[in-house]
Design an enzyme around this catalytic site. Structure first.
Site, short mmCIF file in Angstrom:
data_model
loop_
_atom_site.label_atom_id
_atom_site.label_comp_id
_atom_site.label_asym_id
_atom_site.label_seq_id
_atom_site.Cartn_x
_atom_site.Cartn_y
_atom_site.Cartn_z
N ASP A 112 30.70 53.34 20.77
CA ASP A 112 30.34 52.11 20.07
C ASP A 112 31.44 51.78 19.06
OD1 ASP A 112 28.63 49.95 19.64
OD2 ASP A 112 27.72 50.90 17.91
N TYR A 114 33.24 48.72 16.22
CA TYR A 114 32.92 48.07 14.94
C TYR A 114 33.88 46.91 14.81
CZ TYR A 114 31.65 48.52 9.87
OH TYR A 114 31.17 48.37 8.60
N HIS A 119 30.99 41.35 10.26
CA HIS A 119 30.00 42.42 10.10
C HIS A 119 30.52 43.52 9.19
CE1 HIS A 119 26.82 45.26 11.00
NE2 HIS A 119 27.70 46.13 11.47
N ARG A 128 30.00 48.68 -1.08
CA ARG A 128 31.17 48.96 -1.92
C ARG A 128 31.53 47.69 -2.69
NH1 ARG A 128 32.42 50.69 3.13
NH2 ARG A 128 33.86 48.95 3.43
N GLU A 185 21.12 45.89 16.31
CA GLU A 185 22.54 45.49 16.34
C GLU A 185 22.76 44.74 17.65
OE1 GLU A 185 25.31 48.64 15.51
OE2 GLU A 185 24.84 48.56 13.37
N GLU A 187 24.91 43.38 20.33
CA GLU A 187 26.24 43.76 20.76
C GLU A 187 26.50 43.34 22.20
OE1 GLU A 187 27.40 47.74 19.90
OE2 GLU A 187 26.16 47.89 18.10
N ASP A 219 21.97 48.20 19.86
CA ASP A 219 22.16 49.56 19.36
C ASP A 219 21.27 49.74 18.13
OD1 ASP A 219 23.30 52.10 19.40
OD2 ASP A 219 24.84 51.54 17.97
N ARG A 223 18.79 52.56 9.27
CA ARG A 223 19.76 52.43 8.18
C ARG A 223 19.58 53.46 7.08
NH1 ARG A 223 23.67 49.52 10.66
NH2 ARG A 223 22.89 47.53 11.44
N GLN A 226 20.88 56.75 8.47
CA GLN A 226 22.33 56.61 8.60
C GLN A 226 23.04 56.74 7.26
OE1 GLN A 226 23.49 52.82 10.21
NE2 GLN A 226 25.66 53.26 10.14
N TYR A 230 25.80 59.88 7.16
CA TYR A 230 27.05 59.52 7.84
C TYR A 230 28.31 59.92 7.09
CZ TYR A 230 28.49 55.38 5.10
OH TYR A 230 28.93 54.53 4.13
N LYS A 239 21.63 56.67 14.76
CA LYS A 239 22.04 55.83 15.88
C LYS A 239 21.62 56.39 17.24
CE LYS A 239 24.84 52.67 13.90
NZ LYS A 239 24.77 51.21 14.13
N THR A 243 19.55 53.31 22.52
CA THR A 243 20.41 52.14 22.69
C THR A 243 19.94 51.43 23.95
OG1 THR A 243 22.31 53.25 21.67
CG2 THR A 243 22.76 51.32 23.03
N THR A 330 28.18 45.39 16.18
CA THR A 330 27.40 44.20 15.85
C THR A 330 28.26 42.94 15.87
OG1 THR A 330 25.98 45.55 14.45
CG2 THR A 330 25.89 43.17 14.12
N GLU A 344 22.11 42.49 7.56
CA GLU A 344 22.90 41.34 7.11
C GLU A 344 22.02 40.11 6.90
OE1 GLU A 344 26.96 41.07 9.23
OE2 GLU A 344 25.64 42.16 10.59
#
Length: 402
Positions: A112, A114, A119, A128, A185, A187, A219, A223, A226, A230, A239, A243, A330, A344
């Site tokens: 998978d 990114y 996204h 962040r 997600e 995708e 997917d 959250r 994760q 992660y 994850k 899927t 995503t 999101e």
């Protein structure tokens, strides 16, 4: 749209310009390979007299290679457009409503990516806020991770709410239990037909020699699990629980009119990621939650193309195998209504969606049904359909630790 003697509703997107492949089972019969035409499935083993299509998976056909893929597609189009073949071919057509649909291919490996700048930037702004949204490596390489092939499931499979460790920012220690931030997600997936030798990178120019076609992917993501697990090695249990993939694989040949250039890439990609021809795709996705459209993500804006993803995935010498699946990550656009995940769309739960009937939703509740569909331009100016990937959430099967 090219004409066919099979009844077809042009707006549905399943005419002879499409002809996606899947695995179906007529009533009382074993699963086999077919192509969708309108609201029917053409049994390829019967129509073509080829036992490779009497198997319960596309994989034996996928490994025959690009020349054979093209030959078969041309023959199917001939059979469905030339009235002289109707009497022989028509008995091999099965109404879609009378067949079962299955996993279209056996997944060898799952990766998978990114690849959406929007996204990645949105998540960066959430988690962040005092730094740059994108991490320093993001525009230099397609970021990705290896997933779990054994939990890739066909559309319609119920999805059990996963359990695991989670720790909210204000908590002193983690707790165990069902995810409270279960997400989607939206995708796009790419199905590998022919493999490659271990140690041999696959450059972007060879993309179409190895990738057979395109499917839709959800997917599912926990959250809260994760977020706690992660760092520092990336996604794992948040994850790997499920899927979902769509039942139809649209061959690359059907997407000639959908090809576009990727957005301007700055800095210029390294040589091994440089494309000699564009492999961005102008796909329009649509996400429904409990029957209500909540987002329309545009795939055309994805920063990294599927050919670049494939090149990066193999540049270290990792080999491809028939049935490998890799997904885009995503798909999200700039506007709020084009984001491909609930994290999101609700900005990590701070801006709930209002569903019909006044139901608010931040993340998925038990009983929720998610459906992701897509269309793409056809060569005649119409649209090609992908068929939906759907899944309904059911309650967790774990017990919180006492």
């Amino acid at each position: 749209m090219s004409t066919t003697w099979v009844p077809v509703v042009a707006e549905a997107g399943f005419g002879v310009d499409n002809l996606p492949y899947g695995v179906f089972s007529p009533q009382g019969q074993a699963p086999r390979v077919g192509v969708r035409i309108g609201d029917h499935v053409l049994d390829l083993a019967d129509a073509l007299g080829d036992e490779v299509f009497a198997r319960p998976s596309l994989n034996p056909f996928l490994e025959t290679g690009r020349a054979r893929w093209s030959e078969v597609r041309a023959r199917i189009r001939e059979l469905l457009t030339d009235e002289s073949h109707r009497q022989v071919v028509e008995p091999a057509l099965h109404p879609l409503e009378r067949v079962g649909l299955h996993m279209p291919f056996a997944v060898a490996d799952f990766v998978d990516f990114y690849a959406s700048e929007e996204h990645a930037s949105n998540l960066g702004r959430m988690f962040r806020p005092d730094t740059e949204p994108l991490l320093p490596n993001w525009k230099h390489l397609p970021v990705g991770y290896h997933g779990r092939a054994g939990t890739v499931v066909p559309s319609g499979t119920p999805i059990a709410r996963p359990c695991g460790q989670r720790k909210a920012p204000g908590e002193e220690s983690p707790t165990f239990g069902p995810s409270t931030k279960l997400d989607i997600e939206a995708e796009v997936g790419f199905v590998v037909g022919t493999g490659s030798r271990l140690g041999q990178p696959v450059p972007p120019k060879d993309f179409a020699e190895h990738v057979f076609g395109v499917c839709l992917v959800n997917d599912w993501s926990a959250r809260d699990i994760q977020a706690w697990e992660y760092v520092p090695l990336g996604p794992f249990l948040g994850k790997s629980f499920a899927t979902s993939v769509s039942p139809w694989v649209v061959p690359l040949e059907a997407l000639a009119a959908a090809r576009v250039a990727t957005p301007a890439q700055d800095p210029e990609p390294m040589d091994y990621l440089t494309e000699s021809e564009p492999w961005g795709l102008d796909l329009q996705l649509e996400v429904e939650l409990n029957g209500q459209v909540v987002s329309r993500p545009p795939y055309a804006g994805m920063y990294w193309s599927p050919a670049q993803m494939l090149a990066h995935m193999t540049v270290n010498g990792a080999s491809l195998r028939t049935g490998d699946l890799y997904a885009s990550g995503t798909v999200s656009g700039e506007a709020a209504g084009t984001r491909g995940s609930l994290i999101e769309l609700t900005w990590n739960g701070t801006e709930p969606l209002q569903l019909s009937g006044g139901q608010p939703r931040t993340f998925l509740a038990d009983g929720d049904t998610v459906s992701i569909s897509a269309t793409a331009p056809a060569e005649d100016g119409g649209r090609i359909g992908f068929g939906a990937v759907t899944g309904t959430i059911r309650a967790a099967e774990c017990e919180p630790a006492g």
